[in-house]
Write an enzyme that holds these catalytic residues in place. Sequence first.
Site, mmCIF file in Angstrom:
data_model
loop_
_atom_site.group_PDB
_atom_site.id
_atom_site.type_symbol
_atom_site.label_atom_id
_atom_site.label_comp_id
_atom_site.label_asym_id
_atom_site.label_seq_id
_atom_site.Cartn_x
_atom_site.Cartn_y
_atom_site.Cartn_z
ATOM 1 N N ASN A 35 40.070 -4.062 14.242
ATOM 2 C CA ASN A 35 40.347 -5.449 13.859
ATOM 3 C C ASN A 35 39.135 -6.289 14.265
ATOM 4 O O ASN A 35 38.920 -6.538 15.447
ATOM 5 C CB ASN A 35 41.616 -5.920 14.575
ATOM 6 C CG ASN A 35 41.910 -7.385 14.312
ATOM 7 O OD1 ASN A 35 41.252 -8.030 13.488
ATOM 8 N ND2 ASN A 35 42.904 -7.920 15.010
ATOM 9 N N TRP A 36 38.375 -6.700 13.257
ATOM 10 C CA TRP A 36 37.148 -7.448 13.551
ATOM 11 C C TRP A 36 37.422 -8.922 13.845
ATOM 12 O O TRP A 36 36.501 -9.668 14.187
ATOM 13 C CB TRP A 36 36.164 -7.317 12.377
ATOM 14 C CG TRP A 36 35.577 -5.946 12.241
ATOM 15 C CD1 TRP A 36 35.618 -4.924 13.156
ATOM 16 C CD2 TRP A 36 34.843 -5.420 11.111
ATOM 17 N NE1 TRP A 36 34.954 -3.817 12.671
ATOM 18 C CE2 TRP A 36 34.477 -4.092 11.423
ATOM 19 C CE3 TRP A 36 34.456 -5.949 9.876
ATOM 20 C CZ2 TRP A 36 33.744 -3.284 10.541
ATOM 21 C CZ3 TRP A 36 33.728 -5.146 9.001
ATOM 22 C CH2 TRP A 36 33.375 -3.832 9.325
ATOM 23 N N LYS A 37 38.662 -9.359 13.653
ATOM 24 C CA LYS A 37 39.019 -10.764 13.910
ATOM 25 C C LYS A 37 38.042 -11.695 13.175
ATOM 26 O O LYS A 37 37.674 -11.397 12.043
ATOM 27 C CB LYS A 37 39.095 -11.024 15.423
ATOM 28 C CG LYS A 37 40.032 -10.000 16.099
ATOM 29 C CD LYS A 37 40.436 -10.351 17.494
ATOM 30 C CE LYS A 37 41.386 -9.262 18.014
ATOM 31 N NZ LYS A 37 41.918 -9.558 19.341
ATOM 32 N N HIS B 4 50.078 -10.447 13.951
ATOM 33 C CA HIS B 4 49.184 -10.246 15.094
ATOM 34 C C HIS B 4 49.447 -11.356 16.114
ATOM 35 O O HIS B 4 49.774 -12.487 15.744
ATOM 36 C CB HIS B 4 47.721 -10.280 14.639
ATOM 37 C CG HIS B 4 46.785 -9.881 15.735
ATOM 38 N ND1 HIS B 4 46.364 -10.778 16.683
ATOM 39 C CD2 HIS B 4 46.243 -8.684 16.057
ATOM 40 C CE1 HIS B 4 45.575 -10.137 17.543
ATOM 41 N NE2 HIS B 4 45.485 -8.869 17.191
ATOM 42 N N GLU C 102 47.639 -13.249 17.679
ATOM 43 C CA GLU C 102 46.883 -14.496 17.473
ATOM 44 C C GLU C 102 47.490 -15.325 16.339
ATOM 45 O O GLU C 102 47.434 -16.547 16.357
ATOM 46 C CB GLU C 102 45.404 -14.161 17.245
ATOM 47 C CG GLU C 102 44.767 -13.723 18.562
ATOM 48 C CD GLU C 102 43.773 -12.595 18.465
ATOM 49 O OE1 GLU C 102 43.164 -12.397 17.396
ATOM 50 O OE2 GLU C 102 43.611 -11.865 19.480
ATOM 51 N N GLU D 191 51.046 -4.424 20.836
ATOM 52 C CA GLU D 191 49.898 -5.079 21.464
ATOM 53 C C GLU D 191 50.401 -6.100 22.479
ATOM 54 O O GLU D 191 50.670 -7.261 22.118
ATOM 55 C CB GLU D 191 49.041 -5.787 20.413
ATOM 56 C CG GLU D 191 48.434 -4.858 19.385
ATOM 57 C CD GLU D 191 47.150 -5.431 18.796
ATOM 58 O OE1 GLU D 191 46.110 -4.790 18.971
ATOM 59 O OE2 GLU D 191 47.189 -6.515 18.209
ATOM 60 N N GLY E 34 41.986 -8.536 24.732
ATOM 61 C CA GLY E 34 40.717 -9.194 25.043
ATOM 62 C C GLY E 34 40.558 -9.538 26.510
ATOM 63 O O GLY E 34 39.682 -10.313 26.876
ATOM 64 N N SER F 272 42.670 -4.162 24.735
ATOM 65 C CA SER F 272 41.599 -3.688 25.619
ATOM 66 C C SER F 272 41.405 -2.168 25.588
ATOM 67 O O SER F 272 41.122 -1.548 26.615
ATOM 68 C CB SER F 272 41.817 -4.184 27.059
ATOM 69 O OG SER F 272 41.725 -5.604 27.094
ATOM 70 N N GLY G 52 40.094 -4.376 18.957
ATOM 71 C CA GLY G 52 39.288 -5.546 18.622
ATOM 72 C C GLY G 52 37.862 -5.372 19.113
ATOM 73 O O GLY G 52 37.021 -4.759 18.448
ATOM 74 N N GLY G 53 37.587 -5.894 20.300
ATOM 75 C CA GLY G 53 36.222 -5.952 20.840
ATOM 76 C C GLY G 53 35.434 -4.652 20.730
ATOM 77 O O GLY G 53 34.278 -4.651 20.291
HETATM 78 P P1 13P Z 1 40.934 -6.161 22.065
HETATM 79 O O1 13P Z 1 40.713 -4.694 21.742
HETATM 80 O O2 13P Z 1 39.652 -6.967 21.934
HETATM 81 O O3 13P Z 1 41.661 -6.352 23.341
HETATM 82 O O4 13P Z 1 41.868 -6.734 20.894
HETATM 83 C C1 13P Z 1 43.050 -6.072 20.600
HETATM 84 C C2 13P Z 1 43.596 -6.607 19.338
HETATM 85 O O5 13P Z 1 44.070 -7.731 19.279
HETATM 86 C C3 13P Z 1 43.529 -5.752 18.148
HETATM 87 O O6 13P Z 1 44.291 -6.278 17.112
#
Ligand code: 13P
Length: 249
Positions: free
Chosen positions: A9-11, A96, A98, A168, A174, A211, A232-233
């Site tokens: 997930n590149w957000k 998600h 967010e 999640e 994050g 994470s 994500g990250g």
């Molecule tokens: P991180 O891997 O950056 O913690 O993000 C997780 C996430 O929200 C994937 O959708």
Amino acid sequence: MRRLLFAANWKMQVDPAEARGYAAQFLGATAPVEGRTLWFFPPAVSIESAAGALRGRPDIRVGAQDVHWEPKGAFTGATSIPLARGAGAAGALVGHSERRHVFGESDEATGRKVRALLNAGLTAFLCVGEKLEEREAGKTEEVVLRQLRAGLAGVEAGALSGLVVAYEPVWAIGTGRNATAEDAARVHQTLRSELGRLGATTRVPILYGGSVNIGNALGLLAQPEIDGVLVGGASLDPDGWAEIVGIGG
Ligand code: 13P
């Protein structure tokens, strides 16, 4: 070897040109691994370039980070399922954390999106997860089950084959704080039991996200209840992500 999903997930990062550069580097660093499917969720503007650049690898799919439930109309800023599909998306994340907690999206809106995706024949990645205060109040199960049931309200049992669930925990996203593999697996077991009660006849993949990195991925994937990861990250660097998707393979 059981099937595993690795989802990136590149957000709100990676523009169309960067997506092409990423894809070239990633493809150069990886080969398909038996039983593994890779998903990339770029921002909407980069779906087309990512899908184009990753075409030709049958183990790779591209999806949207969010979709609207209506096929078209006056919804400024939103992406419909036909628009996402036209750009090359084969599925989408829904609910998600967010979207839920930064944009205030309800359980009910999330359910509409899941239904619309499954009706359209796209894969719905329904995300669920508790906030820190909910976890500390012992409400993890209650929260994730509420989100799962609302997300799947009105979905026929037969349509669950188009579903992926992602657990999640909000406090792990994050933050560098991830759930232990055992903790995550317990929640996955709870979700899996509920999917069974809802009539799932095929195994709905349940991913863990929050994470995930090269240091903890293998331990998480060693749990039979964890069918993959949503990252994500650690998915933003193509070489680092290549290493994670090849882990233990
Ligand atoms: P991180 O891997 O950056 O913690 O993000 C997780 C996430 O929200 C994937 O959708």
